[in-house]
Design a protein around this motif. Sequence first.
Motif, PDB file in Angstrom:
ATOM      1  N   SER A 148     -98.166  53.575  35.556  1.00  0.00           N
ATOM      2  CA  SER A 148     -97.571  51.436  36.213  1.00  0.00           C
ATOM      3  C   SER A 148     -98.091  51.628  37.498  1.00  0.00           C
ATOM      4  O   SER A 148     -97.981  50.094  37.573  1.00  0.00           O
ATOM      5  CB  SER A 148     -95.723  51.662  35.529  1.00  0.00           C
ATOM      6  OG  SER A 148     -95.375  52.701  36.311  1.00  0.00           O
ATOM      7  N   SER A 158     -98.928  46.268  30.223  1.00  0.00           N
ATOM      8  CA  SER A 158     -96.693  46.298  29.893  1.00  0.00           C
ATOM      9  C   SER A 158     -96.476  47.413  28.809  1.00  0.00           C
ATOM     10  O   SER A 158     -95.999  48.447  28.768  1.00  0.00           O
ATOM     11  CB  SER A 158     -95.809  46.406  30.548  1.00  0.00           C
ATOM     12  OG  SER A 158     -96.571  44.406  29.650  1.00  0.00           O
ATOM     13  N   PHE A 162     -95.560  51.407  27.650  1.00  0.00           N
ATOM     14  CA  PHE A 162     -94.572  52.091  26.821  1.00  0.00           C
ATOM     15  C   PHE A 162     -94.497  52.671  25.698  1.00  0.00           C
ATOM     16  O   PHE A 162     -93.757  53.533  25.318  1.00  0.00           O
ATOM     17  CB  PHE A 162     -93.359  50.319  26.964  1.00  0.00           C
ATOM     18  CG  PHE A 162     -92.224  50.582  25.686  1.00  0.00           C
ATOM     19  CD1 PHE A 162     -90.804  50.843  27.602  1.00  0.00           C
ATOM     20  CD2 PHE A 162     -92.427  50.232  25.116  1.00  0.00           C
ATOM     21  CE1 PHE A 162     -90.139  50.720  26.560  1.00  0.00           C
ATOM     22  CE2 PHE A 162     -91.009  50.602  24.666  1.00  0.00           C
ATOM     23  CZ  PHE A 162     -90.257  50.280  25.237  1.00  0.00           C
ATOM     24  N   GLU A 163     -95.796  52.268  25.077  1.00  0.00           N
ATOM     25  CA  GLU A 163     -95.182  52.543  23.394  1.00  0.00           C
ATOM     26  C   GLU A 163     -96.196  54.373  24.564  1.00  0.00           C
ATOM     27  O   GLU A 163     -95.458  55.221  23.198  1.00  0.00           O
ATOM     28  CB  GLU A 163     -96.587  51.870  22.895  1.00  0.00           C
ATOM     29  CG  GLU A 163     -95.909  51.072  21.601  1.00  0.00           C
ATOM     30  CD  GLU A 163     -97.119  50.158  21.237  1.00  0.00           C
ATOM     31  OE1 GLU A 163     -96.784  50.446  20.069  1.00  0.00           O
ATOM     32  OE2 GLU A 163     -98.493  50.309  21.666  1.00  0.00           O
ATOM     33  N   LEU A 166     -92.850  56.442  25.692  1.00  0.00           N
ATOM     34  CA  LEU A 166     -91.964  56.640  24.708  1.00  0.00           C
ATOM     35  C   LEU A 166     -92.469  58.097  24.148  1.00  0.00           C
ATOM     36  O   LEU A 166     -91.164  58.632  23.524  1.00  0.00           O
ATOM     37  CB  LEU A 166     -92.069  55.424  23.456  1.00  0.00           C
ATOM     38  CG  LEU A 166     -90.826  54.370  23.919  1.00  0.00           C
ATOM     39  CD1 LEU A 166     -91.315  53.795  22.590  1.00  0.00           C
ATOM     40  CD2 LEU A 166     -89.362  54.936  23.846  1.00  0.00           C
TER      41      LEU A 166
ATOM     42  N   LEU B  87     -88.153  53.516  31.983  1.00  0.00           N
ATOM     43  CA  LEU B  87     -89.178  52.805  30.604  1.00  0.00           C
ATOM     44  C   LEU B  87     -88.539  51.080  30.420  1.00  0.00           C
ATOM     45  O   LEU B  87     -89.307  50.319  30.764  1.00  0.00           O
ATOM     46  CB  LEU B  87     -89.260  53.525  29.607  1.00  0.00           C
ATOM     47  CG  LEU B  87     -89.503  54.491  29.700  1.00  0.00           C
ATOM     48  CD1 LEU B  87     -90.171  55.719  28.589  1.00  0.00           C
ATOM     49  CD2 LEU B  87     -91.240  54.106  29.528  1.00  0.00           C
ATOM     50  N   TYR B  90     -88.843  49.210  33.550  1.00  0.00           N
ATOM     51  CA  TYR B  90     -90.647  48.727  33.712  1.00  0.00           C
ATOM     52  C   TYR B  90     -91.063  47.553  32.769  1.00  0.00           C
ATOM     53  O   TYR B  90     -91.643  46.382  32.619  1.00  0.00           O
ATOM     54  CB  TYR B  90     -91.618  50.237  33.689  1.00  0.00           C
ATOM     55  CG  TYR B  90     -93.079  49.923  33.178  1.00  0.00           C
ATOM     56  CD1 TYR B  90     -93.355  48.730  34.577  1.00  0.00           C
ATOM     57  CD2 TYR B  90     -93.551  49.846  32.035  1.00  0.00           C
ATOM     58  CE1 TYR B  90     -95.233  48.959  35.097  1.00  0.00           C
ATOM     59  CE2 TYR B  90     -94.860  49.355  31.874  1.00  0.00           C
ATOM     60  CZ  TYR B  90     -96.166  48.824  32.762  1.00  0.00           C
ATOM     61  OH  TYR B  90     -97.480  48.743  33.178  1.00  0.00           O
ATOM     62  N   LEU B  91     -90.612  47.933  31.475  1.00  0.00           N
ATOM     63  CA  LEU B  91     -90.793  46.709  30.317  1.00  0.00           C
ATOM     64  C   LEU B  91     -90.180  45.455  31.050  1.00  0.00           C
ATOM     65  O   LEU B  91     -90.523  44.288  30.104  1.00  0.00           O
ATOM     66  CB  LEU B  91     -89.843  47.211  29.268  1.00  0.00           C
ATOM     67  CG  LEU B  91     -90.922  46.797  27.580  1.00  0.00           C
ATOM     68  CD1 LEU B  91     -92.537  46.882  28.117  1.00  0.00           C
ATOM     69  CD2 LEU B  91     -90.203  46.949  26.358  1.00  0.00           C
ATOM     70  N   LYS B  95     -92.153  42.278  30.661  1.00  0.00           N
ATOM     71  CA  LYS B  95     -91.995  42.108  29.370  1.00  0.00           C
ATOM     72  C   LYS B  95     -92.448  40.593  29.235  1.00  0.00           C
ATOM     73  O   LYS B  95     -92.636  39.397  29.982  1.00  0.00           O
ATOM     74  CB  LYS B  95     -91.025  41.904  28.389  1.00  0.00           C
ATOM     75  CG  LYS B  95     -90.774  41.864  27.171  1.00  0.00           C
ATOM     76  CD  LYS B  95     -89.811  42.485  27.122  1.00  0.00           C
ATOM     77  CE  LYS B  95     -88.662  41.577  26.987  1.00  0.00           C
ATOM     78  NZ  LYS B  95     -86.901  42.028  27.212  1.00  0.00           N
ATOM     79  N   SER B  99     -95.039  40.346  23.802  1.00  0.00           N
ATOM     80  CA  SER B  99     -93.992  42.280  24.213  1.00  0.00           C
ATOM     81  C   SER B  99     -92.465  41.937  23.273  1.00  0.00           C
ATOM     82  O   SER B  99     -92.571  42.508  22.530  1.00  0.00           O
ATOM     83  CB  SER B  99     -94.342  41.969  25.445  1.00  0.00           C
ATOM     84  OG  SER B  99     -95.250  42.291  25.616  1.00  0.00           O
TER      85      SER B  99
END
Lengths: 497, 123
Positions: A148, A158, A162-163, A166, B87, B90-91, B95, B99
């Motif tokens: 990141s 992003s 993120f995907e 996960l 996570l 961060y999103l 975002k 998204s």
Amino acid sequence: MNFLFHLSERVNPFQSIIILSAAVLISSFFALSKSKAVKKFLIVLVSISLIIAFYLNIYSYLSMGSFSSFLIFFENIQMIEIGIIIFSAISVLYFISAYHVDDENFSKILIIFLFSVICGAFVILSKNFILMFVSISVFILSIFQLISATNSGVDKISLHVFEFFLRPVLAIILFFFGFSLLYGVTDFKDFNQILQSEYMSDALVILTLIIFGIALYLYFFLFPFQGPYMRMIKKGSFSTASVIWFFYFPVGVFTLINTGSLFLFFIERNNTFLPVLLIIITYFCMLAANIGAVKTGSVRRIMSFLFLFFMSIFLLNISMYSTGIIDRGSMDLFNLVNIFIILFSFMPLCSIFNNIEKNTGADNINNVIGLGRINIYAGINIIVIFLSWFGFLYYIEPVRAYLDRVDFLKMGAASSMVLVAMVTGFIFFSVNIFRILGKIFNRPSGGEAGKVLFTGSLYAYITFFSVITLLGIVTILLVILDIDIVFLDFKITGFNF
Amino acid sequence: MGYGNRGEEKMSFQLIIYANLLLLLIGIFGILYSKDIVSIFVSMQLIIISGVMNFLVFSQFLYQRSLWDKIFIILGVTIIYFVMFCLVYYLYLNKDELSRETLYNNFKFFKIKKSDWWGEDNI
């Protein structure tokens, strides 16, 4: 001097980790600095600390031997694995320095980077379930932070990051559940104790095995779940691929090797389902990765698919072992050789293709057309690096030995499936190699390849790997041809774990 | 947890194990089926809870309430939640509209697209 030796003895086998931690501590004082001089100083500091850590890792094993305690164990295989991780780290440092030295948060990136190396070392050293779980979780966290941070300037990345992350998060959750089941079967705290116990055939152990298998499958993004991995590599910054390929995946492989003793137990017990399942997965992964690489024109996707192919080679090795084609020692050796081939080929190729993309501004295989003719030195180096992929010729000898002692007509279905998978996979793999080489040595049609400029550091970088590859090829050829040379007193086939 | 006679103890142990298995299956089903990210996180937490309960139950009934599993639970759960928090955070920071739409209405954990393998992926 005696004091230093005494100190080194007391902290064995953490010498390399302590050096890296000290580098983190020193770097943290400069974390907020944006000065170019400080950044250069930090690059030198991190490089020196990695080199010293690499040396101390080997030195501590040679001078003090193996070490085992309640939490960790340090034997020859751990020494090699930590050496691989530190060597990868030096290479990743090159990529990070080349592409992010102008970033505002460069100093912080270096700190996170060193921290992830330390976590990787702990993953390898860990023996106790708690340390094993904690280190792999913290390692994933640090890799996430590194990715990141290096992608902070990339637009609309992003969701892909993120995907991607996960999946490892679900993997560690499944690990957590798996460890809870192992705890239920027996209150042993490490795999060796469980292997030596009578609980191995318990249903809960088999369920744990399935859960660990699913977790590792998710971790490696094997076919058909490679989507997030492909998208992140395609969209990410230049250094993203290097972090994922040379950090994330090797540490996953070492985790697989650590937990692999559980899988091997069932294979050794002539379990029918596990080998067949392994072979089917191997076959699909090898074939799908190569077909995926053939069908795309994006260099990043081609390399990512080929990397997945190399990951499925680990499965192939286990499959070959499960059907009796190779023995346990050969499987360990092949896994190690595979890691070396991955690192020594993907590192220079990654740097070359990144440079081409940076110069031409597009991620397309057509941009390399004619590069080998325009820049002959780079072309020769690329050929040498691709030659290292023919290190898989090493498989010929055990397969030939196996076929010699087995009647073709009476060969088992599983063995036949492995051989078919291997031959098909390698045929498609060769198609990919010749496709790339064909493009590189084709007559230049546009002017794209002419725009590519190689810096001095890049020349030095790829030359280093070419020389190492050439030495490796010569050594393997000598071993295959069974030629004894006095100064090569070391025989690869005689290497035992 | 109070102890009754031997039969009751065995029965409650089995019941809890079955409940754990059910939680695990609900969690896996949720991850496979859900179309928004919140449901997926909740499903993941069900698996974590199932793991925690496994540790506690085995410790209680089989190993005389040992300390090792408590340490594992505290460290494990803390780290997993910390990773998940990172996570999400961060999103949250990065975002955009697209998204948001994807995450809350059209997000499948194991979505397999043809472009992931065959041809180009124009992202």
